[in-house]
Scaffold this motif. Sequence first.
Motif, PDB file in Angstrom:
ATOM      1  N   ASP A 121      -0.236 -13.331  -0.915  1.00  0.00           N
ATOM      2  CA  ASP A 121       0.961 -12.982  -0.145  1.00  0.00           C
ATOM      3  C   ASP A 121       0.986 -13.914   1.057  1.00  0.00           C
ATOM      4  OD1 ASP A 121       2.808 -11.889   1.616  1.00  0.00           O
ATOM      5  OD2 ASP A 121       2.169  -9.815   1.276  1.00  0.00           O
ATOM      6  N   SER A 168       7.839 -12.922   0.427  1.00  0.00           N
ATOM      7  CA  SER A 168       8.870 -12.066   0.985  1.00  0.00           C
ATOM      8  C   SER A 168       9.996 -12.990   1.443  1.00  0.00           C
ATOM      9  CB  SER A 168       8.231 -11.340   2.165  1.00  0.00           C
ATOM     10  OG  SER A 168       9.115 -10.457   2.723  1.00  0.00           O
ATOM     11  N   ARG A 173      12.000  -7.694  -1.076  1.00  0.00           N
ATOM     12  CA  ARG A 173      13.321  -7.830  -0.451  1.00  0.00           C
ATOM     13  C   ARG A 173      13.606  -6.706   0.542  1.00  0.00           C
ATOM     14  NH1 ARG A 173      15.445 -11.700  -3.949  1.00  0.00           N
ATOM     15  NH2 ARG A 173      15.052 -11.417  -6.171  1.00  0.00           N
ATOM     16  N   ALA A 187      14.524  -3.502   2.432  1.00  0.00           N
ATOM     17  CA  ALA A 187      15.241  -2.283   2.018  1.00  0.00           C
ATOM     18  C   ALA A 187      15.922  -2.449   0.661  1.00  0.00           C
ATOM     19  CB  ALA A 187      16.267  -1.918   3.081  1.00  0.00           C
ATOM     20  N   GLY A 191      14.498  -3.606  -1.986  1.00  0.00           N
ATOM     21  CA  GLY A 191      13.554  -3.447  -3.089  1.00  0.00           C
ATOM     22  C   GLY A 191      12.815  -4.727  -3.417  1.00  0.00           C
ATOM     23  N   ALA A 192      12.673  -5.032  -4.713  1.00  0.00           N
ATOM     24  CA  ALA A 192      11.861  -6.178  -5.122  1.00  0.00           C
ATOM     25  C   ALA A 192      12.224  -6.606  -6.540  1.00  0.00           C
ATOM     26  CB  ALA A 192      10.383  -5.794  -5.065  1.00  0.00           C
ATOM     27  N   GLU A 213      13.932   3.919   8.009  1.00  0.00           N
ATOM     28  CA  GLU A 213      12.872   2.998   8.428  1.00  0.00           C
ATOM     29  C   GLU A 213      12.461   3.297   9.873  1.00  0.00           C
ATOM     30  OE1 GLU A 213      13.047  -1.267   7.321  1.00  0.00           O
ATOM     31  OE2 GLU A 213      12.713  -1.638   9.441  1.00  0.00           O
ATOM     32  N   ALA A 273       4.486  -2.493   5.302  1.00  0.00           N
ATOM     33  CA  ALA A 273       5.199  -2.210   4.046  1.00  0.00           C
ATOM     34  C   ALA A 273       4.833  -3.224   2.964  1.00  0.00           C
ATOM     35  CB  ALA A 273       6.707  -2.207   4.280  1.00  0.00           C
ATOM     36  N   GLY A 274       4.858  -4.510   3.323  1.00  0.00           N
ATOM     37  CA  GLY A 274       4.555  -5.552   2.342  1.00  0.00           C
ATOM     38  C   GLY A 274       3.120  -5.445   1.838  1.00  0.00           C
ATOM     39  N   PHE A 311       2.938  -2.381  -0.455  1.00  0.00           N
ATOM     40  CA  PHE A 311       3.645  -2.774  -1.683  1.00  0.00           C
ATOM     41  C   PHE A 311       2.723  -3.641  -2.547  1.00  0.00           C
ATOM     42  CE2 PHE A 311       5.937  -5.735  -4.263  1.00  0.00           C
ATOM     43  CZ  PHE A 311       7.059  -5.088  -4.719  1.00  0.00           C
ATOM     44  N   ASN A 320       7.363  -0.303  -5.012  1.00  0.00           N
ATOM     45  CA  ASN A 320       8.536  -0.021  -4.175  1.00  0.00           C
ATOM     46  C   ASN A 320       8.381   1.304  -3.445  1.00  0.00           C
ATOM     47  OD1 ASN A 320      11.045  -1.624  -3.927  1.00  0.00           O
ATOM     48  ND2 ASN A 320      10.767  -1.848  -6.125  1.00  0.00           N
ATOM     49  N   GLY A 358       5.907   0.778  -0.590  1.00  0.00           N
ATOM     50  CA  GLY A 358       6.527   0.088   0.551  1.00  0.00           C
ATOM     51  C   GLY A 358       7.475   1.005   1.301  1.00  0.00           C
ATOM     52  N   VAL A 402       7.216   2.473   5.439  1.00  0.00           N
ATOM     53  CA  VAL A 402       8.151   2.252   6.563  1.00  0.00           C
ATOM     54  C   VAL A 402       8.582   3.566   7.219  1.00  0.00           C
ATOM     55  CG1 VAL A 402       9.061   0.123   5.545  1.00  0.00           C
ATOM     56  CG2 VAL A 402      10.384   2.237   5.304  1.00  0.00           C
TER      57      VAL A 402
END
Length: 313
Positions: free
Chosen positions: A165, A195, A227, A229, A231-232, A250, A256-257, A260, A282, A285, A289
Amino acid sequence: MHKILTIGEILVEIIATEKGDGFRQATPLIGPYPSGAPAIFIDQVGKLGQAAAMISRVGNDDFGHVNLDRLKADGVDISGIAVDPLGTTGSAFVRYRADGSRAFVFNIRHSACGTIRFDEATRALVGTCSHLHVMGSSLYAPSVVESIIAAIEIIKSAGGTVSFDPNLRPEILDSPGMREALQAVLAKTDVFLPSGQELFLFTQAKTEAEAIAELLAAGIKVVVVKRGADGASYFDRKTTLSHPGFAVEEIDPTGAGDCFGATFVTFWLNGAKPAEALEFANASGARAVMISGPMEGASTRADLETFITAKKG
Ligand code: ADP
């Protein structure tokens, strides 16, 4: 069972309770909260019940022990975290601005975790692990880079895997040797977790599709784009999938990352289908938050199942 390893910074976070433009105006503070991107990641792995270990260094002070206590309580093997009697544990002060962005004061450059040593004991610990997760933010100190590169060699030559990451803040990207170190890690990466714009760090590609195609052609097995809020998305050579963000309020995006990524990697290593790994990541994450404090929002598997069931109604 796969044992997941991470190497890098441990610090505490201290949070301003009133919004403001930095710390020139006084504010009440809360904390210290255990923190450091690799520490949050590995704590989340431990909370999921997966075997987990961390290599780091803290000072023999309360900030170090706050972290050691939390990681141990959540099931992380802390035998690779040295306690340096002469060092200090780093700290980060964070204050929200009125527009929701964050002002930081970091005190980490000269902290104990910048002098992680790769010795016989850490080498033996790496030998018990089958997966290494690297945070780009950890690659600011030469001793940490050396440890990470050595661990990658050991784990990959034993048939293990690496996730990465970038987790980059602009202020650290220009540390000496940082870009070369990031590139060296990327070349060994199986699972890449950028991200937003971090997807374009290592490519001249103009579009997301081109960047993903380039990364997969270079040998990366899986790319997961976070991404916020929204999602991913998941990409491998055969599959493309997206999962919207879960609708939550949030409170504090820090961590969060990391939660996740830890959840995605844990599910992926255990053979989960991409859609399931993405859904749980998701959820992890999103839960992170909702709670103030970087590591405070880490979830157990039961927490995630309850959350997903409730959200699906
Ligand atoms: P990073 O912290 O690494 O920049 P993101 O901000 O994209 O990563 O957050 C990681 C993941 O956490 C997202 O992909 C999403 O699943 C979840 N997440 C982050 N922010 C929110 C939010 N406001 N609402 C719901 N989920 C979120």
